[in-house]
Structure formats: structure tokens, C-alpha cells
Design a protein around this motif. Sequence first.
Motif, PDB file in Angstrom:
ATOM      1  N   UNK A   9      68.298  26.952  33.501  1.00 40.14           N
ATOM      2  CA  UNK A   9      67.142  26.970  34.395  1.00 40.14           C
ATOM      3  C   UNK A   9      65.821  26.879  33.653  1.00 40.14           C
ATOM      4  N   UNK A  10      64.897  26.120  34.217  1.00 41.44           N
ATOM      5  CA  UNK A  10      63.539  25.896  33.727  1.00 41.44           C
ATOM      6  C   UNK A  10      63.455  24.928  32.545  1.00 41.44           C
ATOM      7  N   UNK A  11      64.580  24.371  32.126  1.00 39.27           N
ATOM      8  CA  UNK A  11      64.582  23.435  31.013  1.00 39.27           C
ATOM      9  C   UNK A  11      64.114  22.059  31.484  1.00 39.27           C
ATOM     10  N   UNK A  12      63.141  21.488  30.796  1.00 36.78           N
ATOM     11  CA  UNK A  12      62.661  20.134  31.114  1.00 36.78           C
ATOM     12  C   UNK A  12      63.713  19.121  30.679  1.00 36.78           C
ATOM     13  N   UNK A  13      63.936  18.111  31.512  1.00 33.08           N
ATOM     14  CA  UNK A  13      64.887  17.050  31.176  1.00 33.08           C
ATOM     15  C   UNK A  13      64.195  15.705  31.179  1.00 33.08           C
ATOM     16  N   UNK A  14      64.799  14.769  30.460  1.00 37.73           N
ATOM     17  CA  UNK A  14      64.269  13.410  30.394  1.00 37.73           C
ATOM     18  C   UNK A  14      64.705  12.616  31.623  1.00 37.73           C
ATOM     19  N   UNK A  15      63.894  11.642  31.982  1.00 37.28           N
ATOM     20  CA  UNK A  15      64.214  10.722  33.068  1.00 37.28           C
ATOM     21  C   UNK A  15      64.112   9.309  32.511  1.00 37.28           C
ATOM     22  N   UNK A  16      65.162   8.495  32.638  1.00 37.56           N
ATOM     23  CA  UNK A  16      65.088   7.134  32.117  1.00 37.56           C
ATOM     24  C   UNK A  16      64.095   6.289  32.912  1.00 37.56           C
TER      25      UNK A  16
END
Length: 185
Positions: A9-16
Motif C-alpha cells: 500500500x501507498x507504493x508508487x508504480x510505473x505506467x507504460x
Amino acid sequence: MRIIAGTAGRLAIKVPKAVARPTTDFVRQAIFSILGPTVEDSSVLDLFAGSGAIGLEALSRGAASCVFVDEHRQAETVIRENLTKAKLTGGRVIRADVHAWLAKDMATYDLIFADPPYAKFPGERDHLKELLANPALPPRLAPGGWFIGECSSSSRSPEGPGWALQDRREYGGSAILLYAAAPAS
């Protein structure tokens, strides 16, 4: 974009960049609020996975496994990076056309998510409608499982043989559709 809750939770993720419209945090929160504890220990299939945000959210909230399927190489790379960054286990990433892959897959899943590109204009390809009409999809859903599709809130809820729409909820420009297997007649 971030994982909302659970172990990552709260972890930023990449978006292609190839993914023009990932499912927003607000809509994902709504989906997982609806599903509640059914996510824990479930087997999940994330079709048209994009960034993998939906499957990552499921794994973070206790799903046992998730298969991510997307035909774009960039999506495959980003999902793998997001899984590693989030330290989530149980994820498998497949780069393939969703329909071709479904024709070969023999597994069953408790939760199947599909967030395909929206059909915005008459005559455009309606991926969700095609998916609901695909005879390879209903056997992939485990008894008592849910198929959750996303479409534009301005679109009608597509129908398909073997599916019964149980709920439709709209959030801004998105509609979340919950389907169960239709009772045998």
C-alpha cells in the motif's frame, strides 16, 4: 499512480506510455471495496493489464496469484518492474493477444479483471463486448467467481452468452461491471 492498500500500500508504480488510460486509484478503491474479503487467497486474471495496477492491488491485498496478460512489450516490462519494486509474489506476466491467450489457457480464476481500451465512437472496436462473446472466457471463471469489466460510463453494459450482469457502478467517465456466470437454463 499507486497501490492503495495491503502489503505494498501507498507504493508508487510505473505506467507504460502505451497505456493511455490506467484505472484510477479512486476506481480501483471502489472495485476492491465491492469485492472485500473475496480477494484474499484468490487466483486472479488481469486482462489488458497495462501497468498491472489491478492485479498488483489484488496481490497486495492477499490474492494468492495473478496472471497479467497484455500484448504490448512496454506493458510487460513495466508490470515486471512493478512486481519487483512492490516485492509481490505470485505474479506471472504474459505478453500475448488476450483472445489468442484465452484460447490456449486451461486454468480457472476466482476473479477476472478486464480493462480494455474503451470504444469511444460508434463503429470502434468494443473489446469488452468481444471478450464477453468469446467462448474461451466463461470456462476460465471458477464457480462462484466474478468477472469485472470496465467500460466508458457513456456506454451500455455489454452482454454475452454465459454471463449475467450483477451490478453496474459509475465513477466519472468509467463504469465498473460485475458479471457472474449465468445460471444454466
